[in-house]
Design an enzyme around this catalytic site. Structure first.
Site, PDB file in Angstrom:
ATOM      1  N   LYS A  52       0.834  -1.203   0.000  1.00 18.41           N
ATOM      2  CA  LYS A  52       0.000   0.000   0.000  1.00 18.41           C
ATOM      3  C   LYS A  52       0.871   1.257   0.000  1.00 18.41           C
ATOM      4  O   LYS A  52       0.553   2.234  -0.691  1.00 18.41           O
ATOM      5  CB  LYS A  52      -0.931  -0.017   1.212  1.00 18.41           C
ATOM      6  CG  LYS A  52      -2.013  -1.084   1.140  1.00 18.41           C
ATOM      7  CD  LYS A  52      -2.674  -1.326   2.484  1.00 18.41           C
ATOM      8  CE  LYS A  52      -3.652  -2.483   2.407  1.00 18.41           C
ATOM      9  NZ  LYS A  52      -4.159  -2.922   3.711  1.00 18.41           N
ATOM     10  N   GLN A  96      -4.378  -1.991   9.892  1.00 10.69           N
ATOM     11  CA  GLN A  96      -4.132  -3.309   9.327  1.00 10.69           C
ATOM     12  C   GLN A  96      -4.555  -4.393  10.322  1.00 10.69           C
ATOM     13  O   GLN A  96      -4.146  -4.387  11.468  1.00 10.69           O
ATOM     14  CB  GLN A  96      -2.652  -3.481   8.976  1.00 10.69           C
ATOM     15  CG  GLN A  96      -2.327  -4.763   8.236  1.00 10.69           C
ATOM     16  CD  GLN A  96      -2.967  -4.808   6.853  1.00 10.69           C
ATOM     17  OE1 GLN A  96      -2.949  -3.838   6.102  1.00 10.69           O
ATOM     18  NE2 GLN A  96      -3.551  -5.945   6.527  1.00 10.69           N
ATOM     19  N   ASP A 119     -11.002   2.166   4.525  1.00 11.93           N
ATOM     20  CA  ASP A 119     -11.249   0.728   4.401  1.00 11.93           C
ATOM     21  C   ASP A 119     -12.740   0.415   4.303  1.00 11.93           C
ATOM     22  O   ASP A 119     -13.132  -0.677   3.918  1.00 11.93           O
ATOM     23  CB  ASP A 119     -10.656  -0.014   5.603  1.00 11.93           C
ATOM     24  CG  ASP A 119      -9.586  -1.017   5.213  1.00 11.93           C
ATOM     25  OD1 ASP A 119      -9.388  -1.229   3.997  1.00 11.93           O
ATOM     26  OD2 ASP A 119      -8.945  -1.584   6.110  1.00 11.93           O
TER      27      ASP A 119
END
Length: 280
Positions: A52, A96, A119
């Site tokens: 990312k 994460q 997200d």
């Protein structure tokens, strides 16, 4: 033979569009910033975060990795996230997962400012998605929708079968398909007569991680086949479809690897650019 929905190429093309949007924002004096929170030393998580980070840099975005020890307390982690919420230089926040067992993952995700939730997992954004309100949606489902739309078909009225009911892929992609007026079926571990459902579907999205689950003999001709499966066998990454047999029945098919995967990170970038535009 099916046409290949090459996620690498489609993602590359779309990232050029995002790169131009980033450039336009920079001309206004703002650079989109994605800050990723990583807890612990999980190898797969570190690999995803680094991917990312590189993707952000490739289109001119700012990327920051906040890496904390695995023994950080839940209270301390929540404090860090609240500080990112207040930081006007941070436009997108991504935590994460998985997180260490002593930290409540749901509480952490709920603490992220919904306007920075790139997200798409905050309950407010999930709720808006189910109401058909334009909002941040989970990135893999958004990537899947992009791939389906690349075929040029009209999703409205099509029978879509989603295999898998996870909160990360199955349920949100089913809702996004429903929002596009598809007739949606969801299959899972308790589903009976999966073969019958496969035979009715114009679009099949499988996201369960069971190699060979879907074979071509059970599919209708011309189906659009989206494989989200991701299993390593003998050092090789394979999906849920028996690729050769499905390839013989489908009109479009995604490869594994190189299909859905590249689109996921692309939509992390997309959501961050969007968040930046909406915050300035």
């Amino acid at each position: 033979m099916a046409k290949l929905l090459n996620g690498k190429n489609i993602a590359k093309s779309y990232r050029e569009t995002l790169k131009q949007q980033v450039s336009e924002l920079k001309e206004k004096g703002v650079t989109p910033n994605l800050t990723v929170v990583l807890v612990g030393e999980d190898g797969a998580s570190k690999s995803y975060v680094n991917a990312k980070h590189k993707a952000c840099q490739s289109i001119g975005m700012d990327s920051v990795i906040k890496h904390f020890d695995a023994d950080i307390s839940e209270e301390a982690l929540l404090k860090e996230i609240k500080a990112l919420n207040e930081d006007t230089g941070v436009h997108g926040i991504l935590v994460q997962v998985p997180l260490p067992s002593h930290i409540d993952e749901h509480l952490v995700l709920e603490t992220i400012d919904p306007s920075k939730d790139v997200d798409g997992f905050h309950p407010e954004n999930i709720g808006k998605m189910h109401l058909g309100i334009d909002t941040f949606a989970p990135c893999t489902p958004l990537g899947i929708m992009h791939l389906i739309k690349e075929t040029g078909i009209d999703i409205a009225g099509k029978n879509a079968l989603v295999i898998g009911r996870s909160h990360i892929v199955g349920q949100p992609v089913a809702q996004l398909l429903l929002n596009e007026s598809a007739t949606v079926m969801i299959a899972h571990s308790k589903t009976q007569n999966l073969e019958s459902l496969l035979g009715q579907a114009d679009i099949v999205v499988s996201a369960v991680g069971r190699p060979g689950l879907v074979s071509g003999e059970h599919l209708k001709d011309g189906v659009i086949a989206i494989d989200v499966g991701n299993t390593v066998i003998d050092g090789k990454l394979v999906g849920d479809f028996d690729f050769d047999s499905v390839n013989g029945k489908a009109s479009y098919i995604t490869p594994v690897p190189g299909g859905v995967g590249p689109m996921t990170i692309t939509y992390v970038l997309n959501n961050t650019v969007r968040a930046c535009r909406e915050q300035i």
